[in-house]
Design a protein around this motif. Structure first.
Motif, PDB file in Angstrom:
ATOM      1  N   VAL A   1      -0.820  -6.156   0.810  1.00 20.53           N
ATOM      2  CA  VAL A   1      -2.193  -6.578   0.525  1.00 20.53           C
ATOM      3  C   VAL A   1      -2.190  -7.657  -0.549  1.00 20.53           C
ATOM      4  O   VAL A   1      -1.535  -7.520  -1.590  1.00 20.53           O
ATOM      5  N   VAL A   2      -2.928  -8.726  -0.300  1.00 20.05           N
ATOM      6  CA  VAL A   2      -3.017  -9.839  -1.245  1.00 20.05           C
ATOM      7  C   VAL A   2      -3.738  -9.380  -2.506  1.00 20.05           C
ATOM      8  O   VAL A   2      -4.809  -8.766  -2.445  1.00 20.05           O
ATOM      9  N   VAL A   3      -3.148  -9.672  -3.660  1.00 16.18           N
ATOM     10  CA  VAL A   3      -3.770  -9.354  -4.945  1.00 16.18           C
ATOM     11  C   VAL A   3      -3.914 -10.643  -5.752  1.00 16.18           C
ATOM     12  O   VAL A   3      -3.186 -11.612  -5.551  1.00 16.18           O
ATOM     13  N   GLY A   4      -4.866 -10.633  -6.682  1.00 17.30           N
ATOM     14  CA  GLY A   4      -5.104 -11.824  -7.489  1.00 17.30           C
ATOM     15  C   GLY A   4      -5.747 -12.916  -6.669  1.00 17.30           C
ATOM     16  O   GLY A   4      -6.320 -12.673  -5.593  1.00 17.30           O
ATOM     17  N   VAL A   5      -5.655 -14.144  -7.151  1.00 15.25           N
ATOM     18  CA  VAL A   5      -6.317 -15.268  -6.486  1.00 15.25           C
ATOM     19  C   VAL A   5      -5.378 -16.445  -6.236  1.00 15.25           C
ATOM     20  O   VAL A   5      -5.793 -17.471  -5.708  1.00 15.25           O
ATOM     21  N   GLU A   6      -4.116 -16.306  -6.624  1.00 17.30           N
ATOM     22  CA  GLU A   6      -3.173 -17.399  -6.410  1.00 17.30           C
ATOM     23  C   GLU A   6      -2.896 -17.578  -4.921  1.00 17.30           C
ATOM     24  O   GLU A   6      -2.683 -16.614  -4.187  1.00 17.30           O
TER      25      GLU A   6
ATOM     26  N   PRO B   1      -4.191  -1.787  -3.466  1.00 17.02           N
ATOM     27  CA  PRO B   1      -3.659  -1.923  -4.830  1.00 17.02           C
ATOM     28  C   PRO B   1      -4.753  -2.413  -5.775  1.00 17.02           C
ATOM     29  O   PRO B   1      -5.771  -2.962  -5.339  1.00 17.02           O
ATOM     30  N   ASP B   2      -4.544  -2.222  -7.071  1.00 21.49           N
ATOM     31  CA  ASP B   2      -5.472  -2.769  -8.054  1.00 21.49           C
ATOM     32  C   ASP B   2      -5.512  -4.281  -7.912  1.00 21.49           C
ATOM     33  O   ASP B   2      -4.532  -4.916  -7.536  1.00 21.49           O
ATOM     34  N   ASP B   3      -6.660  -4.862  -8.210  1.00 25.19           N
ATOM     35  CA  ASP B   3      -6.824  -6.314  -8.226  1.00 25.19           C
ATOM     36  C   ASP B   3      -6.646  -6.936  -6.846  1.00 25.19           C
ATOM     37  O   ASP B   3      -6.250  -8.087  -6.716  1.00 25.19           O
ATOM     38  N   PHE B   4      -6.932  -6.158  -5.783  1.00 21.80           N
ATOM     39  CA  PHE B   4      -6.826  -6.749  -4.452  1.00 21.80           C
ATOM     40  C   PHE B   4      -7.940  -7.776  -4.257  1.00 21.80           C
ATOM     41  O   PHE B   4      -9.035  -7.660  -4.805  1.00 21.80           O
ATOM     42  N   TYR B   5      -7.652  -8.800  -3.494  1.00 25.35           N
ATOM     43  CA  TYR B   5      -8.629  -9.859  -3.239  1.00 25.35           C
ATOM     44  C   TYR B   5      -9.652  -9.357  -2.221  1.00 25.35           C
ATOM     45  O   TYR B   5      -9.292  -8.868  -1.152  1.00 25.35           O
ATOM     46  N   VAL B   6     -10.923  -9.487  -2.566  1.00 29.73           N
ATOM     47  CA  VAL B   6     -12.014  -9.061  -1.688  1.00 29.73           C
ATOM     48  C   VAL B   6     -12.511 -10.275  -0.913  1.00 29.73           C
ATOM     49  O   VAL B   6     -12.921 -11.274  -1.501  1.00 29.73           O
ATOM     50  N   THR B   7     -12.493 -10.189   0.404  1.00 32.81           N
ATOM     51  CA  THR B   7     -12.806 -11.336   1.244  1.00 32.81           C
ATOM     52  C   THR B   7     -14.303 -11.625   1.294  1.00 32.81           C
ATOM     53  O   THR B   7     -15.138 -10.783   0.974  1.00 32.81           O
ATOM     54  N   THR B   8     -14.623 -12.853   1.719  1.00 34.50           N
ATOM     55  CA  THR B   8     -16.005 -13.289   1.924  1.00 34.50           C
ATOM     56  C   THR B   8     -16.190 -13.593   3.408  1.00 34.50           C
ATOM     57  O   THR B   8     -15.284 -13.392   4.221  1.00 34.50           O
TER      58      THR B   8
ATOM     59  N   VAL C   1       0.845  -1.193   0.000  1.00 34.30           N
ATOM     60  CA  VAL C   1       0.000   0.000   0.000  1.00 34.30           C
ATOM     61  C   VAL C   1       0.883   1.247   0.000  1.00 34.30           C
ATOM     62  O   VAL C   1       1.821   1.354   0.793  1.00 34.30           O
ATOM     63  N   THR C   2       0.600   2.162  -0.907  1.00 33.55           N
ATOM     64  CA  THR C   2       1.369   3.412  -0.987  1.00 33.55           C
ATOM     65  C   THR C   2       0.547   4.627  -0.572  1.00 33.55           C
ATOM     66  O   THR C   2       1.106   5.682  -0.294  1.00 33.55           O
TER      67      THR C   2
END
Length: 702
Positions: A431-436, A377-384, A370-371
């Motif tokens: 911050v976690v991005v993507g889904v890997e 960041p773009d494409d951050f993983y959105v939690t459920t 995070v800056t």
């Protein structure tokens, strides 16, 4: 005739409608006139022969659709990818076409027998030779596209077909000379339409209407600036003529009974080749693993349906069925998507179903630092809501403080991960991005009890409404009078305005000077901007009225975008936001106030989370109002009603009679209650205003 353009055709000696493998064949079995078909084919043959060279392949008994040579294969230079037909009825054509190509000296590439691809019916070269458009969804598999790209050394752009009437790409899509494109947008999904718009400039796109599409206007043969087709409307003729094309109509009704026309009856074997163009395909594949009661809980069906409906394709690599009732099953599925973005979306949804990466395939999650405070960041993983684990240094780490609609922040030193709301993010957070490297953990019982409906915020339709034309007519007259007298109208609006399709109408009211202030909450702005940027509201496609897979994440993405810009006004100035209610407010200097609440996500930078300050802002904007229009926002409407002095006319519109009653009970004799759907109300209001005339001049936007 000096043209070097060549086509392959097959005489209709054995043509007939012998079976049904597409909607056009329904009801037409053995109803095609052989004599008329021969006559129509020869007319097409002679027209093409006047402008190009035509080669013939010998027709064969038992394969009546061999006349549709577009499906023989895909030719570029001396290379040809032979078709692998989806239906067994046409598979008998393959050896005859293979023999012809080999006799002509072509290098023939053959796909695996279980991987269908139907040649130039589903693959069309850009007439400038820049790339290959490839269709999938009905007859051809997405997995063939990378192979074709490699064999023919050309970039492949994948387009998903959605309407079974247009089962081949060439039935609804026709690249033309000089970079023009003739196509029917309704045949494609939204991703494909966006891809088309990105590659073909607006002035080069000729989108046809359904009346031309069902007459196979796109199933045309283009030779330089000549277009040969079955039939075109006068409007389409004018459009094409205006950009320099000459149309030649030739009836092909007998072949339409089998689902084909001019393009289907021809295969162009001299395609443009550009030396600087090389292989490329955005298609991406990944393998997922699923475990649990996959059959009786319906999980495997949900997963496979999700993949197909989301624009991908699948191949079940293995399936181990539990031997007893209490036993669990497992499956490995190869998922293929037309692009990385689509794959990421699919994987997010599959993770929600409990899909896992194969053991040891992913050692670490992807993250970005995070800056900017409060901005992910773009494409951050959105939690459920489901317990989640992330892969850190080849170890699965449980995410702490699990909640929905948050980001995941990891600390590799302490090997911990936690959910954080956007507003709580600090510079330096990873911050976690993507889904890997992400998986959700649920008990087997939870999976069995899981509702088969896709997780979404909105699933029900809009309640029925009654006629309100008479009261709308009076309100429209009052609005026009106030505007013409330079009075003040304040609108209080809730997110239902967007959900019911009223956003475009409220935008028009602002644009045309009927609104001098707008009051609302975080939600109305978020959903308006979501519709403007993504075409959805709370994940519901506003054009089709259906939930979009993974759409429940859209509002978080939108909030993040505006937070990055700093404000809604900044987003407009930077060209990020180009339409919608709040775009019009900024452009036309209409002040707005957004009052936050405890349930707000984000929130947007413009949302005032200090309730006292928000009330003061509301009161300031209400001052001098001649009329307040309250649109489906119970709390904001009642709040505004409580701070509005007597003498101000109020119109409260809500589908819930209790909301209208509550406002009236406060003693406002100037209030008018309209119990109806707010989307319908705004639509009727705009229609009525359009009927009125006035010398009022709208101020130009700044």
């Amino acid at each position: 005739m000096s043209s070097t353009i060549r086509f392959l055709m097959c005489p209709p000696d054995y043509y007939d409608v012998d079976y049904v493998i597409n909607p056009w064949m329904e009801g037409n079995v053995h109803k095609s006139s052989r004599d008329r078909a021969v006559e129509q084919w020869h007319q097409l043959f002679h027209i093409i022969k006047e402008h190009a060279i035509v080669d013939l392949v010998k027709p064969q008994p038992g394969v009546p659709d061999m006349v549709f040579t577009a499906n023989a294969g895909l030719v570029l230079g001396n290379n040809v990818v032979l078709s692998r037909f989806y239906h067994k009825e046409r598979q008998g054509e393959e050896p005859f076409f293979k023999q012809w190509f080999e006799e002509q000296g072509y290098r023939v590439y053959e796909l695996p027998k279980d991987l269908p691809f139907e040649g130039a019916g589903d693959a069309l070269f850009d007439r400038e030779g820049r790339w290959l458009w490839a269709g999938y969804g009905f007859r051809s598999e997405l997995e063939t596209h990378p192979m074709i790209a490699r064999w023919l050394d050309i970039e492949v752009l994948s387009l998903r077909l959605m309407d079974e009437r247009f089962y081949h790409l060439d039935t609804c899509f026709c690249p033309l000379s000089d970079g023009y494109l003739l196509y029917y947008p309704g045949a494609f999904d939204s991703y494909s339409n966006r891809l088309i718009e990105l590659r073909v400039p607006n002035e080069k796109r000729i989108a046809i209407k359904e009346e031309d599409a069902v007459n196979f206007a796109c199933n045309a043969v283009n030779i330089d600036h000549i277009i040969i087709l079955n039939k075109a409307s006068d409007e389409l003729k004018q459009q094409l003529g205006a950009v320099g094309f000459q149309l030649i109509e030739t009836p092909l009704t007998e072949f339409m009974k089998a689902g084909g026309a001019a393009k289907c009856l021809t295969l162009r074997v001299t395609e443009p080749i550009r030396e600087e163009v090389h292989a490329g395909a955005a298609v991406e594949s990944r393998v997922i693993r699923m475990e649990g009661h996959l059959l009786d809980a319906g999980l495997i069906n949900q997963a496979l349906d999700l993949i197909v409906e989301g624009g991908g394709s699948f191949q079940v690599l293995s399936f181990n069925l539990g031997e007893q009732r209490q036993s669990t099953s497992s499956a490995e599925v190869k998922v293929t998507a037309p692009s990385h973005d689509v794959m990421e979306t699919l994987m997010s949804q599959l993770i929600d179903l409990g899909a896992l990466p194969p053991p040891q395939e992913v050692c670490d999650i992807n993250y970005e630092v995070v800056t900017q405070a409060g901005v992910a960041p773009d494409d951050f993983y959105v939690t459920t809501i489901y317990p989640t684990e992330v892969r850190v240094k080849c170890t699965w780490v449980r995410v702490q403080n699990q909640r929905m609609d948050a980001a995941i922040v990891v600390d590799e030193e302490t090997m911990t991960a936690q959910c954080k709301l956007l507003r709580d993010l600090k510079p330096g957070d990873r911050v976690v991005v993507g889904v890997e490297g992400i998986r959700t953990i649920r008990k087997t019982e939870s999976r069995e009890q899981r509702n088969t409906q896709e997780f979404s915020f909105m699933g029900a339709g809009v309640s029925s409404e009654r006629r309100v034309e008479l009261v709308v007519e009076q309100i429209a007259w009052e609005l026009r009078q106030i505007r013409d007298q330079r009075g003040k109208v304040v609108v209080t609006a809730g997110p239902v305005v967007i959900h019911t399709g009223g956003g475009e109408h409220l935008s028009k009211l602002i644009r045309e000077g009927y609104v001098q202030a707008l009051l609302g909450g975080n939600a109305i702005a978020v959903h308006d901007i979501e519709q403007a940027l993504l075409g959805t509201s709370l994940g519901v496609d506003m054009k089709r009225g259906v939930s979009v897979r993974g759409g429940h994440r859209h509002h978080l993405k939108v909030i993040n975008t505006i937070r990055r810009c700093g404000s809604i006004a900044n987003a407009v100035e930077q060209g990020v936001l180009t339409s919608g209610i709040f775009y019009e407010c900024v452009r036309h200097r209409v002040p707005f106030a957004l009052a936050g609440s405890i349930r707000d996500d984000g929130p947007l930078p413009d949302t005032q989370m200090d309730l006292i300050k928000a009330q003061e802002e509301y009161a300031r904007l209400i001052q001098g109002a001649d009329l307040i229009l309250m649109l489906s926002s119970m709390l904001h409407s009642i709040g505004v009603g409580n701070m509005t002095p007597a003498g101000v006319k109020m119109v409260c519109v809500d589908i819930n009679p209790a909301v209208v009653t509550k406002l009236s009970d406060r003693g406002s004799i100037e209030s008018v209650g309209v119990v109806t759907d707010v989307g319908l109300f705004l639509s009727l209001l705009v229609q009525q205003l359009n009927k009125l005339t006035s010398p009022y001049q709208i101020a130009q936007p700044v």
